[in-house]
Scaffold this active site. Structure first.
Site, PDB file in Angstrom:
ATOM      1  N   ILE A 171       0.859  -1.246   0.057  1.00 30.24           N
ATOM      2  CA  ILE A 171       0.048   0.136  -0.035  1.00 30.24           C
ATOM      3  C   ILE A 171       0.873   1.280   0.120  1.00 30.24           C
ATOM      4  O   ILE A 171       0.577   2.183  -0.668  1.00 30.24           O
ATOM      5  CB  ILE A 171      -0.937  -0.081   1.023  1.00 30.24           C
ATOM      6  CG1 ILE A 171      -1.823  -1.199   0.986  1.00 30.24           C
ATOM      7  CG2 ILE A 171      -1.794   1.323   1.374  1.00 30.24           C
ATOM      8  CD1 ILE A 171      -2.799  -1.508   2.273  1.00 30.24           C
TER       9      ILE A 171
ATOM     10  N   ARG B 147      11.033  -1.407   8.299  1.00 28.27           N
ATOM     11  CA  ARG B 147      11.930  -2.170   9.160  1.00 28.27           C
ATOM     12  C   ARG B 147      13.043  -2.351   8.419  1.00 28.27           C
ATOM     13  O   ARG B 147      14.058  -2.508   9.064  1.00 28.27           O
ATOM     14  CB  ARG B 147      11.081  -3.473   9.315  1.00 28.27           C
ATOM     15  CG  ARG B 147      11.750  -4.669  10.394  1.00 28.27           C
ATOM     16  CD  ARG B 147      10.994  -5.422  10.733  1.00 28.27           C
ATOM     17  NE  ARG B 147      10.367  -6.279   9.630  1.00 28.27           N
ATOM     18  CZ  ARG B 147       9.312  -7.119   9.829  1.00 28.27           C
ATOM     19  NH1 ARG B 147       8.944  -7.558  10.872  1.00 28.27           N
ATOM     20  NH2 ARG B 147       8.800  -7.954   8.829  1.00 28.27           N
ATOM     21  N   THR B 148      12.961  -2.525   6.939  1.00 25.08           N
ATOM     22  CA  THR B 148      14.163  -2.683   6.209  1.00 25.08           C
ATOM     23  C   THR B 148      14.316  -1.662   5.066  1.00 25.08           C
ATOM     24  O   THR B 148      13.118  -1.461   4.531  1.00 25.08           O
ATOM     25  CB  THR B 148      14.380  -4.353   5.696  1.00 25.08           C
ATOM     26  OG1 THR B 148      13.143  -4.406   4.994  1.00 25.08           O
ATOM     27  CG2 THR B 148      14.423  -5.261   6.721  1.00 25.08           C
TER      28      THR B 148
ATOM     29  N   VAL C 187      -4.104   5.047   8.092  1.00 21.90           N
ATOM     30  CA  VAL C 187      -4.799   3.992   7.651  1.00 21.90           C
ATOM     31  C   VAL C 187      -4.178   2.808   7.816  1.00 21.90           C
ATOM     32  O   VAL C 187      -4.546   1.778   7.205  1.00 21.90           O
ATOM     33  CB  VAL C 187      -4.964   4.403   5.889  1.00 21.90           C
ATOM     34  CG1 VAL C 187      -5.992   5.594   5.859  1.00 21.90           C
ATOM     35  CG2 VAL C 187      -3.555   4.474   5.388  1.00 21.90           C
TER      36      VAL C 187
ATOM     37  N   ARG D 261      -2.960   0.830  11.588  1.00 19.83           N
ATOM     38  CA  ARG D 261      -3.737   0.133  12.624  1.00 19.83           C
ATOM     39  C   ARG D 261      -4.116   1.211  13.630  1.00 19.83           C
ATOM     40  O   ARG D 261      -2.914   2.094  14.255  1.00 19.83           O
ATOM     41  CB  ARG D 261      -2.823  -0.799  13.296  1.00 19.83           C
ATOM     42  CG  ARG D 261      -2.827  -2.106  12.551  1.00 19.83           C
ATOM     43  CD  ARG D 261      -4.246  -2.917  12.315  1.00 19.83           C
ATOM     44  NE  ARG D 261      -4.090  -4.057  11.364  1.00 19.83           N
ATOM     45  CZ  ARG D 261      -4.330  -3.958  10.108  1.00 19.83           C
ATOM     46  NH1 ARG D 261      -4.671  -2.780   9.649  1.00 19.83           N
ATOM     47  NH2 ARG D 261      -4.361  -5.212   9.359  1.00 19.83           N
TER      48      ARG D 261
ATOM     49  N   GLU E  21     -12.981   0.120  18.122  1.00 17.95           N
ATOM     50  CA  GLU E  21     -13.976   0.384  17.062  1.00 17.95           C
ATOM     51  C   GLU E  21     -15.221  -0.472  17.404  1.00 17.95           C
ATOM     52  O   GLU E  21     -15.041  -1.531  17.703  1.00 17.95           O
ATOM     53  CB  GLU E  21     -13.236   0.026  15.617  1.00 17.95           C
ATOM     54  CG  GLU E  21     -12.091   0.785  15.297  1.00 17.95           C
ATOM     55  CD  GLU E  21     -11.634   0.471  14.012  1.00 17.95           C
ATOM     56  OE1 GLU E  21     -12.114  -0.247  13.078  1.00 17.95           O
ATOM     57  OE2 GLU E  21     -10.381   0.956  13.266  1.00 17.95           O
TER      58      GLU E  21
ATOM     59  N   HIS F 111     -13.375   3.309   9.099  1.00 19.18           N
ATOM     60  CA  HIS F 111     -12.523   2.084   8.607  1.00 19.18           C
ATOM     61  C   HIS F 111     -13.196   1.825   7.545  1.00 19.18           C
ATOM     62  O   HIS F 111     -13.774   0.799   6.962  1.00 19.18           O
ATOM     63  CB  HIS F 111     -12.577   0.966   9.688  1.00 19.18           C
ATOM     64  CG  HIS F 111     -11.473   0.127   9.658  1.00 19.18           C
ATOM     65  ND1 HIS F 111     -10.928  -0.532  10.752  1.00 19.18           N
ATOM     66  CD2 HIS F 111     -10.747  -0.437   8.463  1.00 19.18           C
ATOM     67  CE1 HIS F 111      -9.867  -1.135  10.475  1.00 19.18           C
ATOM     68  NE2 HIS F 111      -9.679  -1.081   9.131  1.00 19.18           N
ATOM     69  N   ILE F 112     -12.853   2.618   6.300  1.00 17.13           N
ATOM     70  CA  ILE F 112     -13.446   2.231   4.922  1.00 17.13           C
ATOM     71  C   ILE F 112     -12.416   2.322   4.140  1.00 17.13           C
ATOM     72  O   ILE F 112     -12.428   2.373   2.632  1.00 17.13           O
ATOM     73  CB  ILE F 112     -14.446   3.464   4.490  1.00 17.13           C
ATOM     74  CG1 ILE F 112     -13.916   4.873   4.751  1.00 17.13           C
ATOM     75  CG2 ILE F 112     -16.053   3.300   5.439  1.00 17.13           C
ATOM     76  CD1 ILE F 112     -14.836   5.808   3.917  1.00 17.13           C
TER      77      ILE F 112
END
Length: 326
Positions: free
Chosen positions: A159, A179-180, A237, A239, A268, A287-288
């Site tokens: 994403i 992370r990398t 968008v 968590r 939620e 949360h769409i």
């Protein structure tokens, strides 16, 4: 021979579950908006061969241990932190998800939140509804430019790549923290890898796309928000549990950052009395991220197909616990 039993935790269109009904007995929760009660869910899953879940269903140790016939948990989401993976794996239960399908759609929403927050779209509509628009003024509802600004992406997965691609159309400089380091992504999208702190300090827009892990839980806290520009706009968008909401609210109320656009929350659904709703500079949606007809239909179809494959003795098309074998 007894047919397999499949339980579905949300109301799904009849045409989507057709392939399941050909090979199994299917039962579906018919609540339009309310969540299936936990005790009811436990009773149904105790006799189920397969389970169709969504991201707000918590499938924990107690449910899995009490479901001796369960072969597959198919989650209609990319993430799967709502499922006890280790317990499922111990019992040779496939845990499936729906990767790749929603990448472009979620990137669209991330950019929609960014643009709405920067240009005060929701505020502007409310301004008109409330009857305040009486005249044009040089500083009426002024927002912030998006073009030629710096975008910081935290979590450069699929994403993130799509978001970065969209940013190129606005001539934005793209920074990312992951992370990398991903050299191929950096070259293809002209995105620069940097530390988390450097990204916070330099970016005009910061988009959280992190999955939820022990490392990312509460990642955006008081310390993180204090490092951002006071003109920065924060978009989430990823968590909800990655953000300490009290710290975000404090940062917004005290001018540490300018505004925020949120699709996900710690708990939620949020109530209509949530403190975030009292802040005019915040754009909130329920949360769409993947919520288009085309994408949600594809997600449901893959969730169903994963179950069909397992019931027919095949590997699922998409599953996360690779240690499970047929």
């Amino acid at each position: 021979m007894k047919q397999p039993y499949v339980y579905i935790t949300k109301k799904i269109p009849k045409e989507v579950i057709g392939p399941l009904e050909k090979i199994a007995t299917v039962k579906m929760w018919n609540g339009e908006s309310e969540k299936v009660p936990v005790e009811f869910l436990k009773r149904e899953v105790a006799n189920a061969t397969a389970l169709f879940t969504t991201l707000d269903d918590t499938i924990d140790h107690s449910i899995i241990e009490n479901s001796p016939q369960l072969k597959v948990i198919s989650n209609m989401a990319v993430g799967y932190d709502n499922i006890d993976i280790s317990t499922a794996t111990k019992h040779s239960i496939f845990v499936c998800n729906t990767p790749d399908i929603l990448n472009d759609t979620t990137a669209d929403l991330a950019f929609a939140l960014l643009m709405s927050s920067a240009r005060r779209i929701v505020e502007g509509q409310q301004f008109i509804k409330d009857g305040y628009w009486k005249d044009w003024g040089p500083l009426l509802m002024v927002g912030r430019d998006i073009h030629h600004k710096t975008l910081g992406i935290v979590g450069m997965g699929r994403i993130g790549e799509k978001v970065a691609k969209r940013a190129t159309g606005f001539d934005m400089e793209v920074l990312y923290h992951n992370r990398t380091k991903r050299d191929s992504v950096g070259e293809a999208l002209n995105a620069t890898y940097c530390s988390f702190d450097e990204l916070l300090e330099k970016a005009d827009f910061i988009i959280n796309l992190l999955p939820l892990t022990d490392e990312t839980r509460n990642k955006f806290d008081e310390s993180a928000f204090s490092k951002m520009k006071n003109t920065a706009i924060f978009i989430n968008v990823g968590r909800g549990m990655s953000v300490v909401e009290e710290d975000l609210i404090y940062a917004l109320q005290n001018g540490e950052i300018a505004s925020a656009g949120l699709d996900v929350y710690r708990h939620e659904p949020i109530s209509n009395q949530h403190p975030l709703l009292k802040l005019d500079q915040v754009v909130l949606v329920p949360h769409i991220g993947s919520a288009t007809i085309e994408t949600r239909t594809k997600m449901m179809q893959l969730t169903v197909q994963n179950i069909v494959n397992v019931l027919e003795g095949k590997y699922p098309e998409a599953y996360v616990n690779k240690d499970v074998k047929l």
